[in-house]
Design a protein around this motif. Sequence first.
Motif, PDB file in Angstrom:
ATOM      1  N   PRO A  34       0.992  -1.341  -0.029  1.00 48.46           N
ATOM      2  CA  PRO A  34       0.027   0.028  -0.075  1.00 48.46           C
ATOM      3  C   PRO A  34       0.710   1.321   0.135  1.00 48.46           C
ATOM      4  O   PRO A  34       2.061   1.187   0.480  1.00 48.46           O
ATOM      5  N   SER A  35       0.303   2.247  -0.630  1.00 48.87           N
ATOM      6  CA  SER A  35       1.162   3.588  -0.698  1.00 48.87           C
ATOM      7  C   SER A  35       1.361   4.361   0.739  1.00 48.87           C
ATOM      8  O   SER A  35       2.141   4.838   0.875  1.00 48.87           O
ATOM      9  N   GLU A  36       0.537   3.709   1.657  1.00 50.28           N
ATOM     10  CA  GLU A  36       0.326   4.268   2.843  1.00 50.28           C
ATOM     11  C   GLU A  36       1.571   3.956   3.757  1.00 50.28           C
ATOM     12  O   GLU A  36       2.036   4.615   4.798  1.00 50.28           O
ATOM     13  N   LEU A  37       2.357   3.169   3.258  1.00 48.14           N
ATOM     14  CA  LEU A  37       3.329   2.709   3.845  1.00 48.14           C
ATOM     15  C   LEU A  37       4.612   3.985   3.988  1.00 48.14           C
ATOM     16  O   LEU A  37       5.603   3.748   4.592  1.00 48.14           O
ATOM     17  N   GLY A  38       4.370   4.670   3.028  1.00 46.74           N
ATOM     18  CA  GLY A  38       5.119   5.929   2.938  1.00 46.74           C
ATOM     19  C   GLY A  38       4.902   6.800   3.947  1.00 46.74           C
ATOM     20  O   GLY A  38       5.781   7.755   4.276  1.00 46.74           O
ATOM     21  N   LEU A  39       3.941   6.519   4.851  1.00 45.15           N
ATOM     22  CA  LEU A  39       3.783   7.281   6.044  1.00 45.15           C
ATOM     23  C   LEU A  39       4.810   6.728   7.129  1.00 45.15           C
ATOM     24  O   LEU A  39       4.691   7.669   8.414  1.00 45.15           O
ATOM     25  N   LEU A  40       5.445   5.687   6.921  1.00 43.23           N
ATOM     26  CA  LEU A  40       6.362   5.463   8.420  1.00 43.23           C
ATOM     27  C   LEU A  40       7.568   6.268   8.357  1.00 43.23           C
ATOM     28  O   LEU A  40       8.797   5.851   7.878  1.00 43.23           O
ATOM     29  N   LYS A  41       7.415   7.468   8.859  1.00 44.63           N
ATOM     30  CA  LYS A  41       8.546   8.429   8.800  1.00 44.63           C
ATOM     31  C   LYS A  41      10.032   7.990   9.544  1.00 44.63           C
ATOM     32  O   LYS A  41      10.914   8.431   9.334  1.00 44.63           O
ATOM     33  N   SER A  88       5.243   6.797  -3.120  1.00 41.13           N
ATOM     34  CA  SER A  88       5.264   7.014  -1.813  1.00 41.13           C
ATOM     35  C   SER A  88       6.445   6.626  -0.935  1.00 41.13           C
ATOM     36  O   SER A  88       6.818   7.156   0.044  1.00 41.13           O
ATOM     37  N   ILE A  89       7.221   5.465  -1.258  1.00 41.39           N
ATOM     38  CA  ILE A  89       8.399   5.223  -0.794  1.00 41.39           C
ATOM     39  C   ILE A  89       9.539   5.961  -0.808  1.00 41.39           C
ATOM     40  O   ILE A  89      10.321   6.004   0.022  1.00 41.39           O
ATOM     41  N   GLY A  90       9.337   6.896  -1.656  1.00 34.74           N
ATOM     42  CA  GLY A  90      10.418   7.943  -1.757  1.00 34.74           C
ATOM     43  C   GLY A  90      10.249   9.085  -0.650  1.00 34.74           C
ATOM     44  O   GLY A  90      11.100   9.659  -0.422  1.00 34.74           O
ATOM     45  N   ALA A  91       9.183   8.856   0.053  1.00 34.23           N
ATOM     46  CA  ALA A  91       9.106   9.846   1.249  1.00 34.23           C
ATOM     47  C   ALA A  91       9.579   9.272   2.643  1.00 34.23           C
ATOM     48  O   ALA A  91       9.652  10.008   3.625  1.00 34.23           O
ATOM     49  N   LEU A  92      10.027   7.991   2.541  1.00 35.47           N
ATOM     50  CA  LEU A  92      10.763   7.519   3.757  1.00 35.47           C
ATOM     51  C   LEU A  92      12.155   7.968   3.881  1.00 35.47           C
ATOM     52  O   LEU A  92      13.065   7.310   3.482  1.00 35.47           O
ATOM     53  N   LYS A  93      12.273   9.189   4.564  1.00 32.90           N
ATOM     54  CA  LYS A  93      13.590   9.908   4.512  1.00 32.90           C
ATOM     55  C   LYS A  93      14.602   9.252   5.412  1.00 32.90           C
ATOM     56  O   LYS A  93      15.692   9.673   5.319  1.00 32.90           O
ATOM     57  N   GLU A  94      14.180   8.791   6.360  1.00 30.88           N
ATOM     58  CA  GLU A  94      15.221   7.989   7.284  1.00 30.88           C
ATOM     59  C   GLU A  94      15.509   6.373   6.836  1.00 30.88           C
ATOM     60  O   GLU A  94      16.554   5.848   7.562  1.00 30.88           O
ATOM     61  N   LEU A  95      15.154   6.120   5.714  1.00 30.05           N
ATOM     62  CA  LEU A  95      15.326   4.774   5.293  1.00 30.05           C
ATOM     63  C   LEU A  95      16.702   4.469   4.785  1.00 30.05           C
ATOM     64  O   LEU A  95      17.342   5.216   4.011  1.00 30.05           O
ATOM     65  N   ARG A  96      17.669   3.631   5.526  1.00 35.38           N
ATOM     66  CA  ARG A  96      18.914   3.209   5.290  1.00 35.38           C
ATOM     67  C   ARG A  96      18.887   2.129   4.531  1.00 35.38           C
ATOM     68  O   ARG A  96      20.020   2.032   3.621  1.00 35.38           O
ATOM     69  N   HIS A  97      18.336   0.964   4.560  1.00 35.21           N
ATOM     70  CA  HIS A  97      18.335  -0.185   3.853  1.00 35.21           C
ATOM     71  C   HIS A  97      16.948  -0.819   3.160  1.00 35.21           C
ATOM     72  O   HIS A  97      16.239  -0.898   4.206  1.00 35.21           O
ATOM     73  N   ILE A  98      17.202  -1.041   1.987  1.00 34.89           N
ATOM     74  CA  ILE A  98      15.638  -1.836   1.753  1.00 34.89           C
ATOM     75  C   ILE A  98      16.278  -3.217   0.754  1.00 34.89           C
ATOM     76  O   ILE A  98      17.198  -3.083  -0.067  1.00 34.89           O
ATOM     77  N   GLY A  99      15.470  -4.136   1.053  1.00 33.50           N
ATOM     78  CA  GLY A  99      15.625  -5.408   0.428  1.00 33.50           C
ATOM     79  C   GLY A  99      14.739  -5.797  -0.786  1.00 33.50           C
ATOM     80  O   GLY A  99      13.476  -5.551  -0.094  1.00 33.50           O
ATOM     81  N   LEU A 100      15.086  -5.552  -1.875  1.00 32.85           N
ATOM     82  CA  LEU A 100      14.224  -5.920  -2.897  1.00 32.85           C
ATOM     83  C   LEU A 100      14.399  -7.208  -3.931  1.00 32.85           C
ATOM     84  O   LEU A 100      13.980  -7.373  -4.879  1.00 32.85           O
ATOM     85  N   SER A 101      15.495  -8.072  -3.252  1.00 33.49           N
ATOM     86  CA  SER A 101      15.798  -9.266  -4.252  1.00 33.49           C
ATOM     87  C   SER A 101      14.864 -10.143  -4.394  1.00 33.49           C
ATOM     88  O   SER A 101      13.900 -10.411  -3.596  1.00 33.49           O
ATOM     89  N   ASP A 102      14.983 -11.095  -5.290  1.00 35.96           N
ATOM     90  CA  ASP A 102      14.077 -12.247  -5.743  1.00 35.96           C
ATOM     91  C   ASP A 102      12.588 -11.670  -5.966  1.00 35.96           C
ATOM     92  O   ASP A 102      11.673 -12.376  -5.261  1.00 35.96           O
ATOM     93  N   ASN A 103      12.381 -10.817  -6.633  1.00 36.23           N
ATOM     94  CA  ASN A 103      11.192 -10.420  -6.772  1.00 36.23           C
ATOM     95  C   ASN A 103      10.887 -10.123  -8.485  1.00 36.23           C
ATOM     96  O   ASN A 103      11.448 -10.982  -9.015  1.00 36.23           O
ATOM     97  N   ARG A 104      10.268  -9.441  -9.062  1.00 34.37           N
ATOM     98  CA  ARG A 104       9.875  -9.367 -10.583  1.00 34.37           C
ATOM     99  C   ARG A 104      10.012  -7.905 -11.204  1.00 34.37           C
ATOM    100  O   ARG A 104       9.607  -7.496 -12.179  1.00 34.37           O
ATOM    101  N   PHE A 105      11.180  -7.273 -10.491  1.00 40.14           N
ATOM    102  CA  PHE A 105      11.343  -5.810 -11.112  1.00 40.14           C
ATOM    103  C   PHE A 105      12.076  -6.130 -12.300  1.00 40.14           C
ATOM    104  O   PHE A 105      13.109  -6.753 -12.512  1.00 40.14           O
ATOM    105  N   THR A 106      11.470  -5.284 -13.291  1.00 36.86           N
ATOM    106  CA  THR A 106      12.286  -4.977 -14.781  1.00 36.86           C
ATOM    107  C   THR A 106      13.072  -4.081 -14.697  1.00 36.86           C
ATOM    108  O   THR A 106      13.832  -3.610 -15.428  1.00 36.86           O
ATOM    109  N   ARG A 107      12.847  -2.987 -13.826  1.00 36.53           N
ATOM    110  CA  ARG A 107      13.826  -1.753 -13.789  1.00 36.53           C
ATOM    111  C   ARG A 107      14.114  -1.463 -12.341  1.00 36.53           C
ATOM    112  O   ARG A 107      13.287  -1.669 -11.409  1.00 36.53           O
ATOM    113  N   ILE A 108      14.840  -0.511 -12.022  1.00 35.98           N
ATOM    114  CA  ILE A 108      14.938   0.036 -10.652  1.00 35.98           C
ATOM    115  C   ILE A 108      13.924   1.054 -10.447  1.00 35.98           C
ATOM    116  O   ILE A 108      13.805   1.793 -11.299  1.00 35.98           O
TER     117      ILE A 108
END
Length: 228
Positions: A114-121, A139-159
């Motif tokens: 959900p886009s609401e995840l971007g509210l977890l400041k 909205s993930i771009g609003a997580l200004k304190e985020l240091r680490h994000i794991g996206l491995s083993d998904n279906r992303f075709t672009r960053i």
Amino acid sequence: MAKGKKTRQSKGTTITLKMAQNCVELSLVGKRRLDLSFKELSTVPKCIQKLCDIDELDLSRNLIRKVPDFIDHFINICVLDLHSNYLEELPVTIARLQNLLVLNLCNNRLTSIPSELGLLKKLHTLNLGLNQLEALPGSIGALKELRHIGLSDNRFTRIPGCLSRLTKLERVSLDRNPILTEQAPSHESLMITEKLYLVKKSFLCEDCLSKCQTERKKLEDVTGGKEP
């Protein structure tokens, strides 16, 4: 289906309030942690609402298919671990956990978040590896304190472009995604590529190293040899 899971169906284990209370641990730094991992739970026990004053909640390695709306009662938790379940979606109420620092959703069946995840400041670690995600909400771009994000083993075709707005990001994992390397790199993707820490040169065979060097030269040609 989440990897490494048994295919048999289970009705799950029933947890009473007394059993849940016995699963509350005190960490060395004084944090109260409710550990209900490895309990073969198919649903989140309603009784744990009475323990909503805990600091950390571990529901990992179960058979849970849905996160209940009452998760927002746990307003004090700084760690929520739901990895290795059968989650297909998340409730928007999870965004009310404003004290969350760590959210682990690895190894589930998520096709979107959900886009609401971007509210977890305050969030500084978000693990979404081993799911079925093709994109992230902007909205993930609003997580200004985020240091680490794991996206491995998904279906992303672009960053995901929203990552370029995460100014404190230190580590991104995009291993084993079908990233289309032949795409012309955009300014956003060039910025993010500089932030990826995936593998050391010494771990690569000669062919792989040669391919990486070729791709690197292409990036330099696009940017004129300067930092993007």
